[in-house]
Design an enzyme around this catalytic site. Structure first.
Site, PDB file in Angstrom:
ATOM      1  N   ASN A  20       0.954  -1.080   0.027  1.00  0.00           N
ATOM      2  CA  ASN A  20      -0.080  -0.041  -0.025  1.00  0.00           C
ATOM      3  C   ASN A  20       1.026   1.107   0.067  1.00  0.00           C
ATOM      4  O   ASN A  20       1.855   1.339   0.307  1.00  0.00           O
ATOM      5  CB  ASN A  20      -0.653   0.131   1.110  1.00  0.00           C
TER       6      ASN A  20
ATOM      7  N   ASN B 290       5.032   5.404  15.630  1.00  0.00           N
ATOM      8  CA  ASN B 290       5.130   4.873  14.347  1.00  0.00           C
ATOM      9  C   ASN B 290       6.574   5.256  13.441  1.00  0.00           C
ATOM     10  O   ASN B 290       6.743   6.317  13.178  1.00  0.00           O
ATOM     11  CB  ASN B 290       3.998   5.434  13.254  1.00  0.00           C
ATOM     12  N   PHE B 291       7.591   4.545  13.838  1.00  0.00           N
ATOM     13  CA  PHE B 291       8.856   4.649  13.244  1.00  0.00           C
ATOM     14  C   PHE B 291       9.005   3.881  12.015  1.00  0.00           C
ATOM     15  O   PHE B 291      10.189   3.368  11.706  1.00  0.00           O
ATOM     16  CB  PHE B 291       9.901   4.345  14.440  1.00  0.00           C
TER      17      PHE B 291
ATOM     18  N   CYS C 149       6.678   3.716   8.942  1.00  0.00           N
ATOM     19  CA  CYS C 149       5.986   3.940   7.834  1.00  0.00           C
ATOM     20  C   CYS C 149       7.251   4.086   6.759  1.00  0.00           C
ATOM     21  O   CYS C 149       7.512   5.024   6.742  1.00  0.00           O
ATOM     22  CB  CYS C 149       4.978   5.055   7.826  1.00  0.00           C
TER      23      CYS C 149
ATOM     24  N   CYS D 267       3.986 -39.294  -8.617  1.00  0.00           N
ATOM     25  CA  CYS D 267       4.165 -38.027  -9.435  1.00  0.00           C
ATOM     26  C   CYS D 267       5.552 -37.857  -9.691  1.00  0.00           C
ATOM     27  O   CYS D 267       5.824 -36.887 -10.616  1.00  0.00           O
ATOM     28  CB  CYS D 267       3.368 -36.799  -8.805  1.00  0.00           C
TER      29      CYS D 267
ATOM     30  N   CYS E   7       9.629 -35.699  -6.058  1.00  0.00           N
ATOM     31  CA  CYS E   7      10.676 -35.786  -5.386  1.00  0.00           C
ATOM     32  C   CYS E   7      11.879 -36.076  -6.432  1.00  0.00           C
ATOM     33  O   CYS E   7      13.136 -35.559  -5.823  1.00  0.00           O
ATOM     34  CB  CYS E   7      10.358 -36.871  -4.207  1.00  0.00           C
TER      35      CYS E   7
ATOM     36  N   CYS F 294      21.747 -40.280   0.834  1.00  0.00           N
ATOM     37  CA  CYS F 294      20.834 -39.015   0.910  1.00  0.00           C
ATOM     38  C   CYS F 294      21.669 -37.828   2.092  1.00  0.00           C
ATOM     39  O   CYS F 294      22.158 -38.631   2.928  1.00  0.00           O
ATOM     40  CB  CYS F 294      19.765 -39.407   1.724  1.00  0.00           C
TER      41      CYS F 294
ATOM     42  N   CYS G 142       6.646 -33.142  -2.078  1.00  0.00           N
ATOM     43  CA  CYS G 142       5.617 -34.173  -2.089  1.00  0.00           C
ATOM     44  C   CYS G 142       4.259 -33.569  -1.812  1.00  0.00           C
ATOM     45  O   CYS G 142       4.037 -33.146  -0.793  1.00  0.00           O
ATOM     46  CB  CYS G 142       5.973 -35.179  -1.075  1.00  0.00           C
TER      47      CYS G 142
END
Lengths: 466, 445
Positions: free
Chosen positions: B73, B132-133, B135, B348, B351, B387, B397
């Site tokens: 913003n 507010n230090f 913004c 799938c 891995c 590994c 996975c």
């Protein structure tokens, strides 16, 4: 069937009898539930909430599944609907919450029913007790009939501190949730758990007691501060055709009840079954017959496909089960001697609209034919309890089309102490568990307001307005 | 039900959930509506210097079908008149005496200006201040906001000015747009602040429109850096929170911390609490869904606490801080290997390709004859001796609990890097390192 449902592949010859009567929809895995829950937009003033007759705060219970607060999710559901586990399974969600989902147009609706089942199953498995009996307020209420309307009313009243006794003529409480829902839609245990939950709230459920036979209605009205009548409807009526009493002609509801209460391998079924009617009970009777092992199941309905009262998803389900439909076919006689051998029918055509607004079926002359079958199952609606209605009339309670007349805001009858709900008041609209539950809630609120003053109502989180 | 009340340096709150100083806490209408729905406190949208806003103010990142995983913003502090804000703060506190009402303030960098605003806010009856230090846009260019928080000396100076006149607790809000957040946090301690809060938003450009080449959010054809927030910043916020919470100087000061940055659910909030936050502030999730999300935050947190036997928030604050360590103190002998459960594997092979292309090539595709079907596709199988235990395969996975990381005993010495270089400084040379590895049975392939 909505495409997001993933039915098990039905290949009867690859499944045992027991497997065929497992719950049709498998439970969602945790990952499936969370993925689906995260798809929910968490609408403000959500239409699903309004479409639910019991106004379950659906966006909130789904959000709670997404955040991992499944216990809180179940509580959100049950706060609005004590029979949430049953409704998750039997509600016509396509017609209600899912049908109203804002994602219908651009996407596919959220699988609200299955998410509700996920949350309520989670709570059942862990035996969470969400509600306590209220502080006794000294008032006594009798509930006649322990179906969903009666249990809902009894439970809500117990939460408010009423001393509630529930009279049930059958050996088990739960009404049609226990006896009348096909087992692959809802196992009997789910309904019996709900009965147990109501009993845990301090409600005294007396089974095998028939009001009007074992106890007089007037006695209850005298002894209790209020009476809630939720007697449902009776057996399937006579068709008034020859041969109706030949062995092999069954009542659809009794047939369903057998699958809930008897060992599956002891249930008699025909090889070729003709089911008369095309409502949801007729579909159940037909699909049960198929799953028990009937080779051919024909549904015989005197009107056309467009007029059939069964939900569309039930119709599709039956087609998927291999049930065939004979529309515009009117049974005129059951043929057979000691055993059903056939069903004699006449072809029909549609004429001018009748009193129900549907085009009236008109017989086609000389079109009689016989359907070969060894079993006929009648599922053409349910009889009203005329004896009970007469007893009510003596107390000054009016009726509408044979149903008990009530004030829709309070579910109060013409008698100030007597309230009613469930199928026995459903002179208009669809009879369903969820409507029955809401009747019980409305009556409980009205009884509370009448006897002890207005109870605080909980605002839904996802639609709270300042 | 667990007790969710907190005491934040004297500021009482029915629960740890506060609205962060931001658009949702812009007015009495909003803050009071939030309190009615269950929020325990609110840090009012920053008041102080006069400003003018622009449009458009927000840009968001959606990710694979999920809306707003990040939001930036360029909105400034409150553009409503100071008098109106002060009046509404007073009204809100009057109507909700048991809720935390904290005024966020920011004025030009003079002692007079800061002490004036503090005195005026005190008259409202607010429970405390947040300075507010942080913004990062608009105000910083005017020498306020992050321009203060990025220079520890300024942080300390202004905090001292405020503390000289404030009678209520003062929270210093820290900016993440610094190299080391501990420095401004220590400056807040030095300036005698009562507490710190973090993080403010992160400098960001949310994106570029590929049709027009304009920057998002588009302000009349131009764009600039804005403050980034939302679920995507949570890991950064947790790190900065843990850095402050585990700093010995901050710990010595016993300074409570208000944590924020990407909190959307009770689970997120709990992570902040475990890493040292006493209260947790929320903005983006409210901007997405409204105040009503607090009901599940309260319900979910108390259900979680009930199930585990916790009865108050105090029992949870900072419970994971002692686990915050640094690389040099990690156990070099701790070894895990991946194991794939073929019964759960859906083949799938993500891995395999992750390990093969991006890790250490220790997954093989093997014909397991697991289902005994003809033409069965091969399964990924980990070569455990090779590994390295990096955990990449289990993170890609898609199936829960299919790949697990299992601790194994390699017989290697349990020693940290710091201990190693102290006892064997020679390992800092490759030849000696090779020798040590051979000796310690550390095999790198």
């Amino acid at each position: 069937m909505a495409e997001h449902y993933k039915p098990v592949k039905y290949k009867a010859w690859e499944m045992t009898l027991k497997e065929r009567f497992q719950e049709f929809y498998p439970p969602l895995s945790e990952r499936e539930a969370i993925t689906e829950a995260n798809r929910c937009l968490y609408c403000y003033d959500a239409p699903c909430l309004t479409a639910c007759p019991t106004h379950i705060d659906i966006p909130t219970f789904i959000k709670k599944i997404a955040t991992g607060n499944v216990k809180g999710s179940a509580k959100t559901i049950l706060e609005s609907n004590l029979m949430g586990a049953t409704c998750a399974r039997v509600c016509p969600v396509q017609e209600l919450c899912e049908g109203a989902c804002v994602l219908n147009d651009e996407h596919k609706p959220i699988a609200i029913g299955r998410l509700q089942r996920y949350a309520t199953d989670y709570a059942i498995q862990r035996d969470f007790k969400f509600f306590k009996k209220g502080k006794p307020n000294g008032k006594k209420v009798a509930v006649i009939g322990a179906g969903p309307a009666g249990l809902s009313c009894a439970g809500e009243l117990a939460k408010q501190g009423f001393d509630v006794t529930c009279y049930e003529k059958k050996p088990l409480a739960g009404g049609l949730d226990t006896y009348g829902i096909v087992v692959f839609r809802e196992p009997i245990e789910v309904s019996l758990r709900e009965v147990k939950m109501i009993e845990d709230l301090g409600v005294n459920i007396k089974t095998n007691v028939e009001i009007g036979k074992d106890i007089k209605l007037e006695e209850l009205v005298d002894q209790y501060d209020a009476v809630f009548i939720s007697i449902g409807l009776g057996a399937v009526p006579q068709m008034e055709i020859p041969g109706e009493n030949i062995p092999g002609v069954l009542d659809g509801l009794e047939f369903i009840e057998e699958t809930k209460t008897m060992p599956l391998d002891q249930i008699k079924f025909g090889k070729r079954v003709a089911v008369i009617g095309a409502g949801n009970t007729a579909i159940d009777a037909a699909t049960i017959s198929r799953r028990l092992g009937a080779e051919r199941v024909m549904m015989v309905y005197r009107r056309s496909e467009a007029e059939m009262p069964a939900y569309h998803f039930e119709y599709e389900f039956a087609l998927g089960e291999g049930v065939s439909f004979m529309f515009l076919t009117q049974p005129i006689a059951v043929i057979g001697d000691k055993q059903v051998e056939g069903l004699k029918c006449v072809r029909m055509d549609l004429g001018e609209p009748d009193a129900s607004g549907r085009r009236a079926p008109v017989p086609i002359p000389n079109s009689e034919f016989v359907i070969d079958c060894d079993m006929v199952i009648k599922a053409i609606g349910q009889k009203k309890y005329t004896g009970f209605m007469d007893a009510l009339a003596k107390l000054g309670i009016g009726s509408v089309k044979g149903y008990i007349k009530i004030d829709l805001k309070t579910n109060r009858t013409d008698h100030p102490k007597i309230f009613a709900g469930g199928d026995c008041v459903r002179s208009q609209g669809e009879a369903s568990t969820v409507m029955a539950v809401q009747d019980g809630k409305i009556a409980a609120q009205a009884i509370t307001a009448q006897l002890v003053g207005e109870a605080a109502k909980k605002q839904p989180v996802s639609a709270s307005v300042r | 039900m667990a007790n969710l009340e907190i005491d934040f340096c004297g500021i009482k709150s029915p629960n740890p959930f506060w609205l962060a100083s931001a658009p949702p806490s812009n007015s009495a209408y909003q803050v009071q509506k939030a309190f009615e729905q269950g929020w325990g406190g609110a840090v009012w949208k920053t008041i102080g210097a006069p400003v003018l806003n622009v449009c458009n103010r927000y840009g968001t990142i959606d990710y694979k079908g999920s809306k707003i995983i990040g939001l930036n913003n360029v909105e400034l502090i409150s553009d409503r008149p100071l008098e109106v804000n002060l009046k509404e703060i007073a009204e809100t506190k009057r109507n909700f005496p048991n809720h935390a009402v904290i005024a966020s303030v920011m004025v030009e960098s003079t002692k007079q200006a800061w002490q004036d605003i503090v005195k005026r806010v005190e008259e409202t009856g607010a429970d405390g201040f947040e300075l507010n230090f942080g913004c990062p846009h608009g105000m910083s260019e005017r020498g306020m906001g992050a321009a203060m928080g990025q220079v520890p000396e300024y942080t300390c100076m202004v905090t001292e000015w405020v503390m000289d006149v404030a009678t209520k607790p003062v929270i210093v809000k820290l900016t993440p747009n610094v190299t080391d957040i501990v420095q401004p946090a220590r400056a807040a301690v030095k300036g005698r602040a009562s507490a710190v809060s973090l993080i403010n938003t992160i400098n960001s450009i949310i994106g570029v429109d590929l049709d027009t080449f304009e920057i998002r959010p588009n302000v009349g054809g131009k764009g600039g850096h804005g403050g980034y927030a939302g679920p995507a910043v949570k890991p950064i916020a947790l790190h900065l929170l843990s850095a402050v919470a585990s700093d010995p100087e901050i710990q010595k000061a016993k300074m409570p911390i208000s944590g924020m940055g990407g909190v959307e659910t009770w689970r997120d909030a709990l992570e902040f609490i475990l890493l040292g936050a006493t209260s947790v502030q929320v903005c983006t999730a409210v901007m997405h869904y409204g105040f009503r999300i607090v009901e599940d935050m309260i319900d979910g947190l108390s259900n979680w606490m009930d199930e585990r036997g916790y009865t108050s928030i105090d029992q949870l604050i900072g419970k994971s801080v002692h686990r915050i360590s640094s690389f040099g103190d990690f156990d070099l002998g701790f070894q895990t290997v991946a194991r794939v459960d073929p019964a759960k594997c859906i083949q799938c092979n993500l891995c395999f390709i992750a390990c093969n292309d991006a890790a250490h090539q220790c997954i093989d595709m093997k014909d397991l004859k697991f289902k005994g079907e003809p033409n069965e596709r091969p399964y990924p199988v980990v070569r455990e001796e090779d590994c390295v235990g990096c955990d990449l395969c289990s993170t890609v996975c898609p199936v829960d609990d299919c790949i697990s990381m299992v601790e194994i005993n390699t017989g290697r010495p349990h020693i940290t890097w710091n201990e190693l270089v102290k006892t064997k400084p020679e390992v800092l040379e490759w030849d000696s390192m090779e020798e040590y590895r051979k000796h310690a049975k550390i095999h790198i392939h």
